[in-house]
Design an enzyme around this catalytic site. Structure first.
Site, PDB file in Angstrom:
ATOM      1  N   CYS A 177       0.814  -1.219   0.000  1.00  0.00           N
ATOM      2  CA  CYS A 177       0.000   0.000   0.000  1.00  0.00           C
ATOM      3  C   CYS A 177       0.844   1.263   0.000  1.00  0.00           C
ATOM      4  O   CYS A 177       0.303   2.363  -0.132  1.00  0.00           O
ATOM      5  CB  CYS A 177      -0.949   0.005   1.189  1.00  0.00           C
ATOM      6  SG  CYS A 177      -2.231  -1.243   1.046  1.00  0.00           S
TER       7      CYS A 177
ATOM      8  N   HIS B 198      -3.024   7.104   3.958  1.00  0.00           N
ATOM      9  CA  HIS B 198      -3.483   5.888   3.282  1.00  0.00           C
ATOM     10  C   HIS B 198      -4.829   5.475   3.871  1.00  0.00           C
ATOM     11  O   HIS B 198      -5.035   5.559   5.085  1.00  0.00           O
ATOM     12  CB  HIS B 198      -2.448   4.775   3.470  1.00  0.00           C
ATOM     13  CG  HIS B 198      -2.912   3.451   2.958  1.00  0.00           C
ATOM     14  ND1 HIS B 198      -3.412   3.280   1.686  1.00  0.00           N
ATOM     15  CD2 HIS B 198      -2.959   2.220   3.548  1.00  0.00           C
ATOM     16  CE1 HIS B 198      -3.740   2.008   1.513  1.00  0.00           C
ATOM     17  NE2 HIS B 198      -3.485   1.351   2.625  1.00  0.00           N
TER      18      HIS B 198
ATOM     19  N   ASN C 217     -10.174   0.350   0.506  1.00  0.00           N
ATOM     20  CA  ASN C 217      -8.711   0.435   0.371  1.00  0.00           C
ATOM     21  C   ASN C 217      -8.342   0.071  -1.075  1.00  0.00           C
ATOM     22  O   ASN C 217      -8.406  -1.100  -1.455  1.00  0.00           O
ATOM     23  CB  ASN C 217      -8.053  -0.522   1.370  1.00  0.00           C
ATOM     24  CG  ASN C 217      -6.536  -0.486   1.305  1.00  0.00           C
ATOM     25  OD1 ASN C 217      -5.952   0.104   0.395  1.00  0.00           O
ATOM     26  ND2 ASN C 217      -5.891  -1.138   2.254  1.00  0.00           N
TER      27      ASN C 217
HETATM   28  O1  UT7 Z   1      -3.504  -1.379   3.660  1.00  0.00           O
HETATM   29  C1  UT7 Z   1      -2.574  -2.334   4.056  1.00  0.00           C
HETATM   30  C2  UT7 Z   1      -2.489  -2.383   5.505  1.00  0.00           C
HETATM   31  N1  UT7 Z   1      -3.682  -3.010   6.063  1.00  0.00           N
HETATM   32  C3  UT7 Z   1      -4.262  -2.494   7.118  1.00  0.00           C
HETATM   33  O2  UT7 Z   1      -3.889  -1.428   7.587  1.00  0.00           O
HETATM   34  C4  UT7 Z   1      -5.363  -3.309   7.783  1.00  0.00           C
HETATM   35  C5  UT7 Z   1      -5.151  -3.302   9.289  1.00  0.00           C
HETATM   36  N2  UT7 Z   1      -6.129  -4.115  10.000  1.00  0.00           N
HETATM   37  C6  UT7 Z   1      -7.417  -3.753  10.136  1.00  0.00           C
HETATM   38  O3  UT7 Z   1      -7.849  -2.754   9.582  1.00  0.00           O
HETATM   39  C7  UT7 Z   1      -8.310  -4.571  11.039  1.00  0.00           C
HETATM   40  O4  UT7 Z   1      -7.500  -5.444  11.814  1.00  0.00           O
HETATM   41  C8  UT7 Z   1      -9.371  -5.416  10.268  1.00  0.00           C
HETATM   42  C9  UT7 Z   1     -10.390  -4.477   9.650  1.00  0.00           C
HETATM   43  C10 UT7 Z   1      -8.713  -6.242   9.191  1.00  0.00           C
HETATM   44  C11 UT7 Z   1     -10.109  -6.329  11.243  1.00  0.00           C
HETATM   45  O5  UT7 Z   1     -10.671  -5.571  12.304  1.00  0.00           O
HETATM   46  P1  UT7 Z   1     -10.407  -5.979  13.818  1.00  0.00           P
HETATM   47  O6  UT7 Z   1     -11.121  -5.013  14.649  1.00  0.00           O
HETATM   48  O7  UT7 Z   1      -8.917  -6.083  14.006  1.00  0.00           O
HETATM   49  O8  UT7 Z   1     -11.111  -7.379  13.915  1.00  0.00           O
HETATM   50  P2  UT7 Z   1     -10.502  -8.791  14.302  1.00  0.00           P
HETATM   51  O9  UT7 Z   1      -9.721  -9.349  13.185  1.00  0.00           O
HETATM   52  O10 UT7 Z   1      -9.872  -8.728  15.663  1.00  0.00           O
HETATM   53  O11 UT7 Z   1     -11.821  -9.642  14.473  1.00  0.00           O
HETATM   54  C12 UT7 Z   1     -12.772  -9.367  15.533  1.00  0.00           C
HETATM   55  C13 UT7 Z   1     -13.963 -10.272  15.359  1.00  0.00           C
HETATM   56  C14 UT7 Z   1     -13.573 -11.738  15.151  1.00  0.00           C
HETATM   57  O12 UT7 Z   1     -14.553 -12.536  15.787  1.00  0.00           O
HETATM   58  P3  UT7 Z   1     -14.300 -13.169  17.255  1.00  0.00           P
HETATM   59  O13 UT7 Z   1     -13.066 -14.005  17.104  1.00  0.00           O
HETATM   60  O14 UT7 Z   1     -14.086 -11.978  18.156  1.00  0.00           O
HETATM   61  O15 UT7 Z   1     -15.540 -13.911  17.518  1.00  0.00           O
HETATM   62  C15 UT7 Z   1     -13.695 -11.940  13.672  1.00  0.00           C
HETATM   63  O16 UT7 Z   1     -13.983 -13.274  13.318  1.00  0.00           O
HETATM   64  O17 UT7 Z   1     -14.687  -9.898  14.182  1.00  0.00           O
HETATM   65  C16 UT7 Z   1     -14.862 -11.037  13.334  1.00  0.00           C
HETATM   66  N3  UT7 Z   1     -14.900 -10.604  11.964  1.00  0.00           N
HETATM   67  C17 UT7 Z   1     -16.019 -10.172  11.363  1.00  0.00           C
HETATM   68  N4  UT7 Z   1     -17.270 -10.095  11.798  1.00  0.00           N
HETATM   69  C18 UT7 Z   1     -18.198  -9.623  10.943  1.00  0.00           C
HETATM   70  C19 UT7 Z   1     -13.863 -10.482  11.093  1.00  0.00           C
HETATM   71  N5  UT7 Z   1     -14.296  -9.998   9.920  1.00  0.00           N
HETATM   72  C20 UT7 Z   1     -15.641  -9.803  10.063  1.00  0.00           C
HETATM   73  C21 UT7 Z   1     -16.640  -9.326   9.205  1.00  0.00           C
HETATM   74  N6  UT7 Z   1     -17.900  -9.253   9.691  1.00  0.00           N
HETATM   75  N7  UT7 Z   1     -16.378  -8.915   7.951  1.00  0.00           N
END
Ligand code: UT7
Length: 335
Positions: A116, A256, A286
């Site tokens: 990115c 970004h 993104n």
């Molecule tokens: O551009 C390149 C660089 N990339 C980035 O900067 C991305 C950086 N990361 C992020 O933006 C975030 O970590 C994400 C958006 C990818 C994920 O958000 P998060 O708040 O970190 O969520 P998480 O991965 O900790 O997941 C929390 C919960 C999980 O469920 P449990 O284990 O707590 O029951 C996931 O399974 O949310 C669940 N989950 C979803 N639920 C509904 C993950 N994706 C989804 C979804 N809808 N789409």
């Protein structure tokens, strides 16, 4: 003699018509509009549809518009850098495809891939060619068809990404406008958290790599999130401090667009009020290499000659960085 800086003298962008909404996504995977809006801040993302269409098909629209706006004949362009992680094909470079489509016949070009951060790295590279005094017209394109490597069965990645393209023109300036300072960084040990397993020379495409869905983005969200906030904010603050800038003297942060929570955290660390932070993630998601120039394109009419901008980014690699530049023209006067 006054030193030469590379000034952005025009910007143009393009996103395809089709909008993939959270509502439609929630019928494809187990997710909701509420989760996506609160955790990432995206409402819709544009998707390039159509057999055989790739990154260059979006980038060429932005590039032609850029040439029109800057009154540049294609033959005048001496260098075209295409920042992308989704080239039309492994080789030749998408810059070559674009040069052919646009009629750029008197210059050279190449692609730049830094996750990115590709556009920021390409902008600094293009600026150096201008600062050398040898090149007068350098185009930097940021374009990605992220839908081509997004797994629409993986709810943890498919809401994030969208397709788009934008381009800027760099020209020499001796009045203090243009790119003033930059800090770009890589830490390759971060690659385990964000990559595409197959399709390169380690794992060329086989029936097995396809069956294992290894030609898509693999991301561990949490470690990427943490690294993105700390590295983007630290680097942007370092650039501010070494150029004597404060939250008051900066006019715009161009961050970004990966997650609205990352954008807000970086703006806060820099002491900026929300109205000085460019945000369009809600509409585009993104778009990887296209996020920064798409922000400039969307906000162009509000940019004034002399505005102080900090561009900051973080991406796969890990890669990150910040650029301080002085805007060179009044955006509201551009036809
Ligand atoms: O551009 C390149 C660089 N990339 C980035 O900067 C991305 C950086 N990361 C992020 O933006 C975030 O970590 C994400 C958006 C990818 C994920 O958000 P998060 O708040 O970190 O969520 P998480 O991965 O900790 O997941 C929390 C919960 C999980 O469920 P449990 O284990 O707590 O029951 C996931 O399974 O949310 C669940 N989950 C979803 N639920 C509904 C993950 N994706 C989804 C979804 N809808 N789409």
């Amino acid at each position: 003699m006054a030193s030469i800086q590379a000034a952005i003298t025009g910007v143009a962008g393009y996103v395809p018509d089709y909008i993939l909404t959270n509502e439609e996504l929630s019928r494809m995977v187990d997710t909701t509009d509420e989760w996506i809006m609160t955790r990432i801040g995206i409402k819709g993302r544009h998707i390039l549809k159509g057999e055989g269409l790739g990154t260059s098909d979006m980038a060429i629209v932005a590039l032609r518009e850029l040439l029109r706006k800057t009154h540049t004949a294609p033959e005048e362009v001496e260098l075209l850098i295409c920042a992308t992680v989704t080239p039309d094909m492994q080789f030749p470079a998408t810059a070559n495809v674009l040069a052919d489509k646009a009629g750029i016949l008197n210059g050279f070009g190449f692609d730049m891939a830094a996750g990115c951060s590709s556009f920021l790295f390409a902008l600094e590279t293009g600026a150096k060619f201008v600062e050398s005094g040898k090149y007068k017209k350098v185009v930097v394109v940021g374009a990605d068809k992220m839908s081509s490597i997004t797994d629409y069965q993986d709810r943890s990645t498919c809401p994030i990404f969208g397709d788009g393209a934008a381009a800027v023109m760099l020209e020499p300036d001796t009045d203090g406008y243009g790119v003033i300072d930059a800090k770009l960084m890589v830490d390759g040990s971060g690659r385990k958290h964000l990559h595409q397993v197959a399709g390169g020379s380690c794992y060329p495409a086989t029936m097995e790599t396809v069956a294992k869905r290894q030609h898509y983005i693999y991301q561990e969200g949490q470690p990427v999130f943490k690294a993105a906030v700390s590295h983007m904010a630290d680097t942007a603050v370092e650039i501010m401090e070494r150029n004597g800038l404060t939250g008051e003297s900066i006019d715009w942060l161009v961050p970004h667009q990966a997650n609205v929570r990352i954008i807000e955290a970086v703006g806060k660390r820099m002491g900026l009020p929300p109205e000085k932070v460019m945000v369009n993630i809600e509409r585009y998601g993104n778009t990887t290499s296209a996020t920064l120039p798409l922000c400039l394109w969307d906000y162009e009419k509000r940019l004034k000659r002399g505005d102080r901008l900090i561009l900051a980014t973080f991406g796969a690699g890990f890669t990150w960085g910040a650029i301080y530049l002085k805007w060179a023209y009044d955006g509201d006067k551009v036809a």
